[in-house]
Each structure stands twice: as structure tokens, then as C-alpha cells.
Design a protein around this motif. Structure first.
Motif, PDB file in Angstrom:
ATOM      1  N   CYS A  12      37.926  28.434  71.197  1.00 10.30           N
ATOM      2  CA  CYS A  12      38.425  27.431  70.019  1.00 10.30           C
ATOM      3  C   CYS A  12      37.476  27.558  69.027  1.00 10.30           C
ATOM      4  O   CYS A  12      36.440  27.884  68.751  1.00 10.30           O
ATOM      5  N   GLN A  13      38.354  27.195  67.713  1.00 13.60           N
ATOM      6  CA  GLN A  13      37.928  27.006  66.502  1.00 13.60           C
ATOM      7  C   GLN A  13      38.191  25.740  65.989  1.00 13.60           C
ATOM      8  O   GLN A  13      39.133  25.234  65.811  1.00 13.60           O
ATOM      9  N   CYS A 242      41.072  36.525  68.500  1.00 11.27           N
ATOM     10  CA  CYS A 242      40.455  35.998  67.516  1.00 11.27           C
ATOM     11  C   CYS A 242      41.213  34.915  66.674  1.00 11.27           C
ATOM     12  O   CYS A 242      42.739  35.146  66.708  1.00 11.27           O
ATOM     13  N   CYS A 243      40.658  34.049  66.221  1.00 11.25           N
ATOM     14  CA  CYS A 243      41.173  32.820  65.468  1.00 11.25           C
ATOM     15  C   CYS A 243      41.527  33.103  64.040  1.00 11.25           C
ATOM     16  O   CYS A 243      40.740  33.658  63.527  1.00 11.25           O
ATOM     17  N   SER A 244      42.515  32.824  63.550  1.00 14.68           N
ATOM     18  CA  SER A 244      42.871  32.924  62.162  1.00 14.68           C
ATOM     19  C   SER A 244      42.088  31.785  61.533  1.00 14.68           C
ATOM     20  O   SER A 244      41.408  31.100  62.105  1.00 14.68           O
ATOM     21  N   GLY A 248      41.803  26.153  65.802  1.00 16.29           N
ATOM     22  CA  GLY A 248      42.984  26.973  66.453  1.00 16.29           C
ATOM     23  C   GLY A 248      42.236  27.316  67.824  1.00 16.29           C
ATOM     24  O   GLY A 248      41.160  27.030  68.121  1.00 16.29           O
ATOM     25  N   MET A 249      43.269  27.748  68.588  1.00 16.12           N
ATOM     26  CA  MET A 249      42.618  28.559  69.766  1.00 16.12           C
ATOM     27  C   MET A 249      43.121  29.729  70.219  1.00 16.12           C
ATOM     28  O   MET A 249      44.292  30.133  69.702  1.00 16.12           O
ATOM     29  N   ALA A 250      42.642  30.783  70.638  1.00 19.12           N
ATOM     30  CA  ALA A 250      43.102  32.044  71.329  1.00 19.12           C
ATOM     31  C   ALA A 250      42.857  32.090  72.696  1.00 19.12           C
ATOM     32  O   ALA A 250      41.895  31.857  73.323  1.00 19.12           O
TER      33      ALA A 250
END
Length: 441
Positions: A12-13, A242-244, A248-250
């Protein structure tokens, strides 16, 4: 516990602020989304609980491990039947604490706290006329590398942010059995642009492990911004998720068979030349120190010990030759000095150095005799390497070298009067109180 089949994880980001409730709701939504996608584990970044606007607020908002916020995460893990990596929690120790631990917490799918790693490398920068950022102003450094935690996705080594810059740290965790290394972070924009991906890929390649790095991103307040780019790197150094920009979440798949394949086809762990450049301590070895220690066939009780390093202990003597005569021994029972590893030798004499300072301060002396009786013909009566430290005073022996003859005979007479456990415990207690004043390196 870990399956040999690929397992899904979510990294997570976040863009956390001082609004703890809002931060939790964002994390809760990501965890729910990850559970919907059948992820087995969710990784949250450093400062997932809050990013304060200043030092005082960061500490005021902090909680102990048994506080309400951690209980909410434990309940969430239980409800969603998912493991959580909570990457950087402001852990308060008491109500009046002026500093907190930066703690990485693992919660299992039953809502139980499985591990708490407290960050050992603190990010301190003080450039004259430039940037001053000292994590030690508000954080307490941890003192232990935890052994890897067994999870459904693999054995996970726990780190936090700045730990990423220390390859010895990751090698220690991998040597202890880690399949996955975690570096939940809040990297600055400047250092992130220059080093973030390079460091993550380097740690993955040199340890042949997966690296999972949840991250903070964007502007948190007028004084603080984070680089972002949360990612997962595989054991070959390939970025597989990878998160942009923005929160966000990847999702990524962890395949332990691939870890084994990479390590088998590029067997760097078999090619190390430890005899030339030294051996990295295993995180498990540095963690598994018993409360009591065997000295040959004798059990040294905790109350008899006054200082401990990774592989050695210092303890008081049952029959001292002079006041303050103490011993230092390796934790591993080794009969001869030559049988110690280079790491144990270095650790033994680090312990001797501190113990010497302690007894000299306690007994107001300025000199010591330091001696090893290596083998029975040298006077060794207990078949376990040990170092004698004897604080010295002017004129304590008629001839200076008489101390060696006394050392040879002091515990061999039938009429030896041994000290009681109470006497030994009292002296050890006094010496323990000196540790903080002399152990400054």
C-alpha cells in the motif's frame, strides 16, 4: 506455515496526515480490497497511524501497543482473515514519555500480534547551514534485529525505512532464514528520487529475496513530503509491482519456489569467503540469548550477570582474588580460545572492554590485570574459555606478578571459602548500575 504455491500480497501507498481516523479509514479500505482479491497479507508503510505536524504532536498522538488503534487493526485482521504488516507505529511506552519507538508490527489472521520490531537505525542528518533532520530527537532506537517471522507467504524479515541503507542488516535477516525483506518507508523526495529503487533492487539481488516496500507519498503538511513508489521486487531484482503517484495499492505474487531456484542457480551463499572479510551475524543468533548461561557445567543465574553482548556475558566471581575480580565468557561452551570464531573473539573482547571499565569505576582503580588460562596446564579449572579481569591497586601484591600465582591457586584449595549467591547478586547489581555510564560506544 508458508505454502509452496504462489501467494498474493498487497503493498500500500498512503498520504497520511495528523487525522488518525481518516488514516485508519483509508487503511481499512485497502485491507478490505486486498481481502476481496484474496491477498494473504497486506503491507502498510511507516507512519501509517499518523504524520504529525511537529515533534510534539507526533508524540501526543502516539499510543502504546495495547491502545485503541492497535486493537482496531487486530479486529480488522480477524474479521478479514488476513495478515497485516503495520510498518511504522508511534509506540508510546508511558504517559510521560518524551520519545517513542518506531515499531513495525505483524498481526496474524487471528488478530494476534506475532512480532514487534523497533527500528534500530535512526535517520539523523545535521548539515551546518543546511538540513537538520534528527529522528533521534523524538525516537528511541531499538536494540535487536528480530529473527524472520513465519507467515503464510514466507519467512519475513522486518525492517523500517532507513534500515534499507545497511546491507549487513538484510544479510543478517536472510542468513537467519528470511525469504522476504520488508522496508515500510516514508522516504524523502530528494533521497527517494536518487536512491529508492536502486536500494530496493540491490537488497533483493544481494540476498536473493523478495523485497516488499510500502511507502508514504505526497505532501503531508507544509514541512513534510514523501517520495512514494511503493513496490515489490523479486529475488532476481525485477520490480513486479509498483504504485503510481498518489495513494493506492498494488498486488504481487510471492513464489517461494522461485526464491529457491534463484539461490540454487546463483549459489552466492556457498561462495562467500568469510575467512577473508568476516561473517555477518544471523538475526536468529543475535536474538536467541538465554536468560541464564551455562559456564562449563555451572549454570550462571541472571542475578549473577552484569553485562551481556551478542555472544558473551560478564559475571561476578564466586572466589575473587581481589575485590572486583570478574569473569567474561562466550555464551557458546568452547574449551579453548582457538576454537572461537573470529566473530566470537571480537565480541568477547568487546564485552571484556566494557566489563573492565565497569569494575574500575566501581572499585576506583586505574589499572587491571586481564588474563586467560587457556587449557588445564595453564590453570584452567572449568573447561570453558573465560577471561579474568582483576582491578589493581598500588601494592596489592608484594611482587606484581604474584597475582598470577594467586590466580593459579585461588580456587583449588580444600579450604576455599566460596561467596554466597546473595553476596554475588549484590555485587552484580551494583555493577549493572554502572553499565549505562561507561558503555558509550
Amino acid at each position: 506455515m508458508a505454502s509452496e504455491n504462489p501467494m498474493t500480497v498487497a503493498v500500500c501507498q498512503l498520504n497520511c496526515t495528523d487525522d488518525r481516523e481518516k488514516n485508519f479509514e483509508v487503511c481499512k479500505n485497502f485491507i478490505s480490497k486486498a481481502a476481496f482479491h484474496q491477498a494473504k497479507m497486506v503491507f502498510l508503510p511507516e507512519c501509517f497511524d499518523h504524520v504529525g505536524n511537529n515533534k510534539r504532536q507526533s508524540i501526543e498522538l502516539s499510543e502504546p501497543l495495547d491502545g485503541p488503534l492497535m486493537k482496531k487493526y487486530q479486529q480488522l485482521a480477524l474479521e478479514k482473515s488476513i495478515w497485516l504488516s503495520l510498518g511504522g507505529f508511534h509506540e508510546k511506552q508511558g504517559q510521560k514519555d518524551e520519545k517513542v519507538y518506531n515499531s513495525h508490527i505483524i498481526i496474524d489472521d487471528g488478530g494476534n500480534i506475532r512480532a514487534v520490531y523497533r527500528k534500530i537505525h535512526l535517520f539523523d542528518i545535521d548539515i551546518p547551514g543546511g538540513i537538520r533532520l534528527k529522528e533521534s530527537d523524538f525516537s528511541i532506537p531499538g536494540h535487536q534485529i528480530l529473527p524472520p517471522v513465519k507467515t503464510p507467504v514466507g519467512n519475513i524479515g522486518l525492517g523500517i525505512c532507513y534500515d534499507l541503507r545497511f546491507p549487513e542488516f538484510s544479510l543478517s535477516l536472510t542468513k537467519a532464514g528470511a525469504d522476504i525483506l520488508t522496508y515500510p518507508s516514508a522516504f524523502t523526495v530528494t533521497t527517494g528520487m536518487a536512491h529508492w529503487e536502486v536500494l530496493l533492487r540491490s537488497r533483493a539481488i544481494e540476498t536473493q529475496s523478495y523485497v516488499i516496500a510500502a511507502a508514504q507519498t505526497g505532501k503531508h503538511n507544509p514541512k513534510r513530503s514523501s517520495y512514494g513508489h511503493a513496490m515489490v521486487v523479486d529475488p532476481w531484482g525485477v520490480v513486479i509491482a509498483c504504485c503510481s503517484s498518489g495513494p493506492g495499492m498494488a498486488l504481487a505474487e510471492i513464489n517461494l519456489n522461485y526464491v529457491n531456484k534463484v539461490r540454487a542457480e546463483m549459489p552466492i551463499w556457498l561462495h562467500r569467503r568469510d575467512e577473508l572479510y568476516g561473517s555477518i551475524l544471523s538475526a536468529k543468533d543475535s536474538f536467541d540469548s538465554p536468560n541464564s548461561v551455562m559456564f562449563g557445567q555451572i549454570e550462571l543465574l541472571p542475578e549473577q550477570l552484569f553485562h551481556r553482548t551478542r555472544f558473551s556475558v560478564a559475571f561476578v566471581n564466586k572466589k575473587p582474588v581481589v575485590p572486583g575480580h570478574v569473569l567474561v565468557t562466550p555464551v557458546r561452551c568452547v574449551e579453548r580460545f582457538a576454537d572461537l570464531s573470529p566473530t566470537e573473539v571480537a565480541d568477547l573482547f568487546s564485552c571484556v572492554q566494557v566489563a573492565q571499565k565497569i569494575v574500575e569505576e566501581e572499585y576506583s582503580t586505574r589499572s587491571s590485570t586481564i588474563s586467560i588460562q587457556d587449557g588445564p596446564d595453564a590453570g584452567q579449572t572449568i573447561p570453558h574459555v573465560h577471561v579474568h579481569i582483576l582491578p589493581r591497586r598500588p601494592g596489592d601484591f608484594e611482587e606484581n606478578d604474584d597475582i598470577y600465582r594467586e590466580l593459579e591457586a585461588h580456587d583449588k584449595s580444600k579450604d576455599v571459602k566460596w561467596r554466597s549467591n546473595e553476596e554475588m547478586a549484590e555485587e552484580a547489581d551494583r555493577l549493572r548500575k554502572k553499565v549505562k555510564t561507561v558503555h558509550k560506544f
